[in-house]
Design an enzyme around this catalytic site. Sequence first.
Site, PDB file in Angstrom:
ATOM      1  N   LYS A  22      15.764  13.170  30.593  1.00 17.89           N
ATOM      2  CA  LYS A  22      16.068  12.530  29.291  1.00 17.89           C
ATOM      3  C   LYS A  22      16.989  11.337  29.515  1.00 17.89           C
ATOM      4  O   LYS A  22      16.752  10.247  28.996  1.00 17.89           O
ATOM      5  CB  LYS A  22      16.752  13.536  28.384  1.00 17.89           C
ATOM      6  CG  LYS A  22      17.467  12.934  27.178  1.00 17.89           C
ATOM      7  CD  LYS A  22      18.093  13.965  26.281  1.00 17.89           C
ATOM      8  CE  LYS A  22      19.455  14.403  26.682  1.00 17.89           C
ATOM      9  NZ  LYS A  22      20.564  13.519  26.258  1.00 17.89           N
ATOM     10  N   ASN A  23      18.039  11.518  30.330  1.00 13.91           N
ATOM     11  CA  ASN A  23      19.074  10.486  30.460  1.00 13.91           C
ATOM     12  C   ASN A  23      18.683   9.349  31.389  1.00 13.91           C
ATOM     13  O   ASN A  23      19.460   8.405  31.559  1.00 13.91           O
ATOM     14  CB  ASN A  23      20.402  11.123  30.885  1.00 13.91           C
ATOM     15  CG  ASN A  23      20.972  11.976  29.754  1.00 13.91           C
ATOM     16  OD1 ASN A  23      20.475  11.944  28.626  1.00 13.91           O
ATOM     17  ND2 ASN A  23      21.972  12.771  30.058  1.00 13.91           N
ATOM     18  N   ARG A 123      33.591   9.718  21.450  1.00 13.46           N
ATOM     19  CA  ARG A 123      32.541   8.901  22.079  1.00 13.46           C
ATOM     20  C   ARG A 123      32.637   7.413  21.720  1.00 13.46           C
ATOM     21  O   ARG A 123      31.705   6.809  21.217  1.00 13.46           O
ATOM     22  CB  ARG A 123      31.151   9.435  21.697  1.00 13.46           C
ATOM     23  CG  ARG A 123      30.934  10.923  21.813  1.00 13.46           C
ATOM     24  CD  ARG A 123      30.833  11.441  23.227  1.00 13.46           C
ATOM     25  NE  ARG A 123      29.709  10.925  23.968  1.00 13.46           N
ATOM     26  CZ  ARG A 123      28.498  11.476  23.993  1.00 13.46           C
ATOM     27  NH1 ARG A 123      28.251  12.527  23.247  1.00 13.46           N
ATOM     28  NH2 ARG A 123      27.537  10.960  24.717  1.00 13.46           N
ATOM     29  N   ASP A 307      27.710  17.870  32.118  1.00  6.21           N
ATOM     30  CA  ASP A 307      26.544  18.395  31.397  1.00  6.21           C
ATOM     31  C   ASP A 307      26.109  19.768  31.906  1.00  6.21           C
ATOM     32  O   ASP A 307      25.215  20.382  31.329  1.00  6.21           O
ATOM     33  CB  ASP A 307      25.362  17.428  31.509  1.00  6.21           C
ATOM     34  CG  ASP A 307      25.615  16.160  30.734  1.00  6.21           C
ATOM     35  OD1 ASP A 307      24.845  15.205  30.889  1.00  6.21           O
ATOM     36  OD2 ASP A 307      26.610  16.114  29.993  1.00  6.21           O
ATOM     37  N   ARG A 399      16.650  18.473  21.504  1.00  5.73           N
ATOM     38  CA  ARG A 399      16.923  17.070  21.852  1.00  5.73           C
ATOM     39  C   ARG A 399      16.757  16.854  23.353  1.00  5.73           C
ATOM     40  O   ARG A 399      16.411  15.761  23.786  1.00  5.73           O
ATOM     41  CB  ARG A 399      18.359  16.689  21.471  1.00  5.73           C
ATOM     42  CG  ARG A 399      18.615  16.731  20.001  1.00  5.73           C
ATOM     43  CD  ARG A 399      19.984  16.172  19.698  1.00  5.73           C
ATOM     44  NE  ARG A 399      20.152  14.857  20.336  1.00  5.73           N
ATOM     45  CZ  ARG A 399      21.219  14.100  20.151  1.00  5.73           C
ATOM     46  NH1 ARG A 399      22.204  14.519  19.386  1.00  5.73           N
ATOM     47  NH2 ARG A 399      21.313  12.923  20.728  1.00  5.73           N
TER      48      ARG A 399
HETATM   49  C1  EPZ Z   1      26.095   9.905  29.136  1.00  9.10           C
HETATM   50  O1  EPZ Z   1      26.787   9.782  27.917  1.00  9.10           O
HETATM   51  C2  EPZ Z   1      25.083  11.028  28.922  1.00  9.10           C
HETATM   52  N1  EPZ Z   1      24.152  10.670  27.849  1.00  9.10           N
HETATM   53  C3  EPZ Z   1      25.827  12.316  28.553  1.00  9.10           C
HETATM   54  O2  EPZ Z   1      24.847  13.351  28.452  1.00  9.10           O
HETATM   55  C4  EPZ Z   1      26.789  12.670  29.685  1.00  9.10           C
HETATM   56  O3  EPZ Z   1      27.518  13.813  29.319  1.00  9.10           O
HETATM   57  C5  EPZ Z   1      27.735  11.489  29.921  1.00  9.10           C
HETATM   58  O4  EPZ Z   1      26.975  10.288  30.205  1.00  9.10           O
HETATM   59  C6  EPZ Z   1      28.689  11.730  31.080  1.00  9.10           C
HETATM   60  O5  EPZ Z   1      27.957  11.988  32.246  1.00  9.10           O
HETATM   61  C7  EPZ Z   1      23.095   9.878  28.145  1.00  9.10           C
HETATM   62  O6  EPZ Z   1      22.924   9.440  29.271  1.00  9.10           O
HETATM   63  C8  EPZ Z   1      22.163   9.561  27.010  1.00  9.10           C
HETATM   64  P1  EPZ Z   1      30.156   7.960  29.133  1.00  9.10           P
HETATM   65  P2  EPZ Z   1      27.747   8.487  27.686  1.00  9.10           P
HETATM   66  O7  EPZ Z   1      30.062   6.604  28.523  1.00  9.10           O
HETATM   67  O8  EPZ Z   1      27.120   7.276  28.259  1.00  9.10           O
HETATM   68  C9  EPZ Z   1      34.550   7.726  27.306  1.00  9.10           C
HETATM   69  C10 EPZ Z   1      23.779  15.171  27.527  1.00  9.10           C
HETATM   70  O9  EPZ Z   1      24.205  16.327  27.369  1.00  9.10           O
HETATM   71  N2  EPZ Z   1      34.165   6.348  26.944  1.00  9.10           N
HETATM   72  O10 EPZ Z   1      30.171   8.090  30.599  1.00  9.10           O
HETATM   73  O11 EPZ Z   1      28.147   8.468  26.260  1.00  9.10           O
HETATM   74  C11 EPZ Z   1      33.800   8.726  26.446  1.00  9.10           C
HETATM   75  O12 EPZ Z   1      34.484   8.956  25.244  1.00  9.10           O
HETATM   76  C12 EPZ Z   1      24.668  14.003  27.196  1.00  9.10           C
HETATM   77  O13 EPZ Z   1      22.644  14.869  27.992  1.00  9.10           O
HETATM   78  C13 EPZ Z   1      35.115   5.529  26.354  1.00  9.10           C
HETATM   79  O14 EPZ Z   1      36.262   5.937  26.137  1.00  9.10           O
HETATM   80  O15 EPZ Z   1      29.006   8.899  28.569  1.00  9.10           O
HETATM   81  C14 EPZ Z   1      33.780   9.959  27.290  1.00  9.10           C
HETATM   82  O16 EPZ Z   1      34.988  10.665  27.127  1.00  9.10           O
HETATM   83  C15 EPZ Z   1      25.962  14.441  26.521  1.00  9.10           C
HETATM   84  N3  EPZ Z   1      34.758   4.261  25.997  1.00  9.10           N
HETATM   85  C16 EPZ Z   1      33.684   9.399  28.708  1.00  9.10           C
HETATM   86  O17 EPZ Z   1      34.100   8.030  28.632  1.00  9.10           O
HETATM   87  C17 EPZ Z   1      33.494   3.784  26.217  1.00  9.10           C
HETATM   88  O18 EPZ Z   1      33.222   2.607  25.881  1.00  9.10           O
HETATM   89  C18 EPZ Z   1      32.284   9.467  29.285  1.00  9.10           C
HETATM   90  O19 EPZ Z   1      31.450   8.663  28.500  1.00  9.10           O
HETATM   91  C19 EPZ Z   1      32.548   4.635  26.815  1.00  9.10           C
HETATM   92  C20 EPZ Z   1      32.900   5.911  27.173  1.00  9.10           C
END
Ligand code: EPZ
Length: 421
Positions: A22-23, A123, A307, A399
């Site tokens: 998915k990701n 997020r 995850d 999802r």
């Molecule tokens: C991706 O989410 C994945 N989703 C998530 O999978 C996964 O848990 C996550 O990466 C971490 O590996 C998809 O790929 C669609 P991040 P993403 O930006 O991109 C903070 C699942 O279960 N952050 O690495 O949203 C954020 O709040 C899903 O399949 C900021 O503060 O993850 C979080 O605490 C859930 N500011 C951390 O970084 C930003 O601008 C990780 O977020 C961006 C992120």
Amino acid sequence: MDRLVIKGGNPLKGEVTISGAKNAALPIMFATLLLSKKTILHNVPDLKDISTAKKLLEILGCGIKYYPEKKICVVEPPEFPELEAPYNLVRTMRASILCLGPLLAKRKSARVALPGGCAIGSRPVDLHLKALKKMGAEIEVVEGYIEARCDRLKGAHITFDFPTVGGTENILMAATLAKGETILENAAREPEIVDLANFLNKCGAKIKGHGTAVISIKGVEALSGTTYSVISDRIEAGTYMVAAAITRGEVYLKNVPICAMDAVFEKLREMGVFIEVLDNDKVKVIGDDSIQCVDIITQPYPGFPTDMQAQFMALMCTANGTGIIKETIFENRFMQAVELMRLGADIKIAGDTAIVRGGRKLKGAPVMASDLRASAALVLAGLAAQGTTIVRRIYHLDRGYEYMEKKLSALGAHILREKDD
Ligand code: EPZ
């Protein structure tokens, strides 16, 4: 709404095939907005999030067809994509933010609803926006929408405060058509990012260093189209490995992205789960009552994946000893704990740390899913619990897990999907 009714206690036996990731599929689908030619994607899983991404791409002007039986998605990108990603879609899938970079690169303008938070955390997307501003975009948030515009984006030297997966993907896509070179430091290293970069390079992009913390992207004038097969889902694979272990079964997994799963293999083996790699993508997993709790700290890739945290929490409830889980990526990702306690688990939460006292015989009960991986954890616990477990709100599960109840039934689980009044 649907629910799953699970009669636990059956050790899983047999073979399961892992679907496309998915990701990886989601960013690659949004990347088609950058292209000038038709693209055919293989191994695209039949998931709710994929159909949401398809709807959004149609709104943005793509001609897109998905064939669920063949897992093929065919995209005809528009010469001039529409500019707005509406809130009613973005709020159902936060990954919709991944259309921002491509729209800015291709149309020099975008109006994308600011994704809200979700069950696991606030997020924010501040790192995405800060990086795009460094590339010359003017961005403001007006009435809940990100309004962005630019002349042609220009290459920049960007260092992320945190290796954000989505932020890395958005900038990677935006930089492919920017003027000049972009250097991205402290980039995320997830296998799904490598897959996105490989896809874009096949379309004519000039990306180097993907999979490491420093990625360089030399902007080009245009990208073509291609045929590409999405990588398999390492989190789905990890989930079925835990399913084998928690039911004390013996399961063969096919299409496993083994080289992307070192941290998960390591932790399962540390618990005493038997894992044998049979050839380049097949794995045999056997669980028994000797498995022990371990300590886990979630980290950006290649560390232990957040995850997989909920699924391991469920497994540790039934293992011997006590384990400590520290969740360092999201601020609220222990939602499964209170539901697991309804099944008899002994878990103490203190901030970002969970203490799991194992050795419990779980007993079936009605539970409520709250987010994608928490719902997977509840299904896993239900498979191990004595008696019947009812998991409600399984739209969360749909999802990100393709046909989960069918795959589990084929492994001998007693699991039924019902309408939930
Ligand atoms: C991706 O989410 C994945 N989703 C998530 O999978 C996964 O848990 C996550 O990466 C971490 O590996 C998809 O790929 C669609 P991040 P993403 O930006 O991109 C903070 C699942 O279960 N952050 O690495 O949203 C954020 O709040 C899903 O399949 C900021 O503060 O993850 C979080 O605490 C859930 N500011 C951390 O970084 C930003 O601008 C990780 O977020 C961006 C992120």
